[in-house]
Scaffold this active site. Structure first.
Site, PDB file in Angstrom:
ATOM      1  N   GLY A  71       0.836  -1.201   0.000  1.00  0.00           N
ATOM      2  CA  GLY A  71       0.000   0.000   0.000  1.00  0.00           C
ATOM      3  C   GLY A  71       0.868   1.246   0.000  1.00  0.00           C
ATOM      4  CD  GLU A  72       4.135   2.685   3.069  1.00  0.00           C
ATOM      5  OE1 GLU A  72       5.039   3.173   2.364  1.00  0.00           O
ATOM      6  OE2 GLU A  72       4.354   2.095   4.134  1.00  0.00           O
ATOM      7  N   GLY A  73       0.932   3.676  -1.706  1.00  0.00           N
ATOM      8  CA  GLY A  73       1.161   4.269  -3.026  1.00  0.00           C
ATOM      9  C   GLY A  73       2.384   3.689  -3.699  1.00  0.00           C
TER      10      GLY A  73
END
Ligand SMILES: Cc1cc2nc3c(=O)[nH]c(=O)nc-3n(C[C@H](O)[C@H](O)[C@H](O)COP(=O)(O)O)c2cc1C
Length: 580
Positions: free
Chosen positions: A547-549
């Site tokens: 996640g997080e980008g």
């Protein structure tokens, strides 16, 4: 003459002149002529500045007029130091753009004027300054505005330079301790005035429409007087349109004429065609600079024991993003992108720091096994937060948006959303998130099943589905994706959380997918289901599940390369290369 009262407005031509000077005032940084400014002109401009309104009529300003070359050289050196420091902290794409900008004309102009503020002038009973000491500074700024407008009417360009440490500059100018610098202005006659802010022409930032800035009665109810109130979500949905077929055809034809075997760029050819369709232009503008927005929030369903990670980790990771220590920061730095973190619903309060957008709807959602995760109003508010952030980031000059997320337990909410929108079985859509044992996994699937049984979600009511399961980051990401699509700016989707949010966005506006690029395929099984439903193919598949980008950022250079190839590569005819 309204209601028989005397008309105090200026005659038409004079009124137009006032609006004209306001519209045509520019911050000027280039094209200065060396001719001196006659003293009488300068006196008129200073007298206009001196007529500014001021708190309690305190007139806190003074004007230091500097013409001496040696002094200006010293001051220019100070500004250069801060300019270099600023440039060093910029993400790659911004640093390259900044290099091309001219930000100061201290030496190119015949004179500089420093506008100062004395917050103590007039003593302790200055009317109005008592409660708000900063009103003294505001008053000096109004003097700057008057000066700037009068200078424009005189044909004089003005550039405001703020690359200074205020006390360092004050010492150079011999200002007493209690007097501060408000503005450093460079003045001179110019070869011409640009019709648009130079930063807009250079693509550094864009103007926001006035309708985004005017609110009726209370903040958030946007709308211009005499017009219907603006519903940002409805507006954005209405603005989303299919891709431009002509631009796509032109891009596909250009790909076939580029100096390479037909189709040899594989998926990237399709990416370039989609970018052209989105922009309505062939070639499409390069998708840079890019900004990843990491939407962070907490989840009530955490209470069901769906993850071994404590809830505090959400806030701790937000602090890590802001300190630059997470994987998203490393990948963003490598790709030359900016990282913005949005607190849309983190449990607990976060310190205000640069790079954090405080947009908390509530400190975490409710547990969706017990009731709706949020109210419909909260879901709409989170959607609106997301679309406004997309707008603001595009107005700030970004040409590519990247989705990111942080929220302990958010793969559980994602699984529920994916099931609700695609009809998938919870056992297929639910994954192991950050890594869980068999017992926790079984509990997680059961939680999703119970949530679905409880809420009986209707995919035709996307706001209702978001409200049922949350989280705030999903709703905000859906708004962010819609906001990007409405502005026809590409948005790179990260993993399962973004995929779930994109399903909500597509349920609200099916054409949103024209703006969406699937950055990668996550290990989470629900992600592939979401991408299939959206009709998107992931650009990379590296077994990521962070996640997080992060996955989206890895795809950023691929998308940028696809756009650059379409724009820069020669065609057989232009390069004189023989075709097969
Ligand atoms: C408070 C303030 C500080 C500014 N500082 C700088 C600066 O350090 N360097 C610069 O190039 N422009 C600076 N500007 C100019 C703005 O970039 C400019 O006003 C803006 O892009 C809008 O363009 P316009 O003034 O031509 O309408 C400053 C403007 C203001 C109001």
């Amino acid at each position: 003459m309204p209601d028989g009262h005397p008309d105090h407005s200026f005659p038409d031509a004079q009124r137009e002149a006032v609006y004209r000077v306001i519209a045509e005032r520019r911050d000027v940084r280039q094209g200065f002529r060396p001719d001196p400014v006659p003293a009488d002109v300068l006196r008129r401009v200073l007298a206009a500045a001196h007529q500014a309104p001021s708190v309690g009529l305190s007139q806190p300003w003074d004007f230091v007029v500097i013409t001496d070359r040696a002094r200006r050289e010293q001051i220019a050196a100070l500004a250069r130091g801060h300019r270099d420091q600023f440039a060093a902290g910029l993400p790659g794409a911004r640093a390259r753009a900044f290099d091309r900008l001219k930000i100061e004309s201290i030496l190119d102009t015949p004179l500089n004027i420093v506008v100062t503020c004395d917050r103590t002038r007039g003593g302790r009973h200055t009317l109005g300054r008592h409660v708000q000491p900063q009103t003294a500074d505001f008053s000096s700024v109004l003097a700057v505005a008057n000066l700037w407008l009068a200078a424009r009417a005189e044909g004089l360009g003005v550039g405001w330079v703020s690359f200074f440490d205020e006390r360092e500059l004050a010492a150079h100018l011999g200002l007493p301790e209690h007097v501060e610098v408000i503005a450093y202005l460079c003045l001179g006659y110019v070869t011409g005035f640009a019709s648009e802010p130079e930063l807009a022409t250079a693509g550094w930032a864009r103007r926001r429409p006035v309708s985004w800035a005017v609110h009726a009665e209370e903040f958030g109810r946007r709308g211009l007087p005499g017009e219907e109130p603006v519903d940002p979500l409805a507006d954005v949905i209405a603005a989303i349109a299919p891709p431009d077929a002509a631009a796509m055809t032109a891009a596909a034809e250009r790909q076939d004429r580029m100096t390479k075997p037909r189709g040899s760029l594989g998926v990237l050819e399709e990416v370039s065609v989609r970018l052209a369709g989105l922009a309505g232009a062939c070639p499409a503008p390069l998708p840079e600079p890019a900004c990843v927005a990491v939407f962070a929030a907490d989840h009530g369903v955490h209470a069901q024991g769906v993850t071994p990670w404590p809830q505090e980790v959400t806030a701790q990771m937000v602090a890590n993003f802001l300190a630059g220590g997470a994987v998203v920061n490393a990948f963003a730095a490598q790709a030359g992108a900016e990282v913005t973190v949005v607190d849309v619903g983190v449990a607990g309060s976060l310190e205000p720091v640069p790079g954090l957008l405080p947009r908390k709807i509530a400190p975490g959602t409710a547990d969706f096994t017990q009731g709706p995760a949020m109210t419909r109003e909260q879901a709409t508010a989170a959607l609106t937060v997301g679309l406004e952030i997309a707008r603001d980031l595009v107005a700030a000059g970004n040409r590519c948006l990247v989705t990111g997320d942080m929220g302990i337990a958010n793969t559980t909410a994602s699984a529920a959303l994916i099931c609700a929108f695609t009809g998938a079985d919870p056992a297929e859509a639910t994954g192991r998130g950050t890594g869980i044992d068999a017992a926790t996994y079984a509990r997680k699937v059961d939680v999703v099943c119970r949530g679905l049984a409880r809420h009986r979600p209707d995919p035709a009511d996307p706001v209702g589905v978001l409200a049922a399961f949350g989280g705030f980051e999903h709703a905000a990401l859906a708004g962010f994706i819609l906001g990007a699509a409405a502005l026809r700016v590409p948005v790179i989707l990260d993993g399962v959380i973004s995929g779930a949010a994109a399903l909500a966005a597509a349920a609200l506006a099916p054409d949103v997918t024209a703006a969406c690029f699937a950055g990668h395929r996550s290990v989470e099984p629900g992600h592939a289901l979401a991408l299939d439903h959206l009709g998107l193919s992931p650009l990379v598949d590296l077994g990521l599940r962070l996640g997080e980008g992060t996955g989206a950022l890895l795809a950023l250079p691929l998308i940028q390369s696809a756009a650059r190839a379409l724009r820069d590569v020669a065609t057989f005819d232009s390069a004189g290369v023989t075709e097969k």
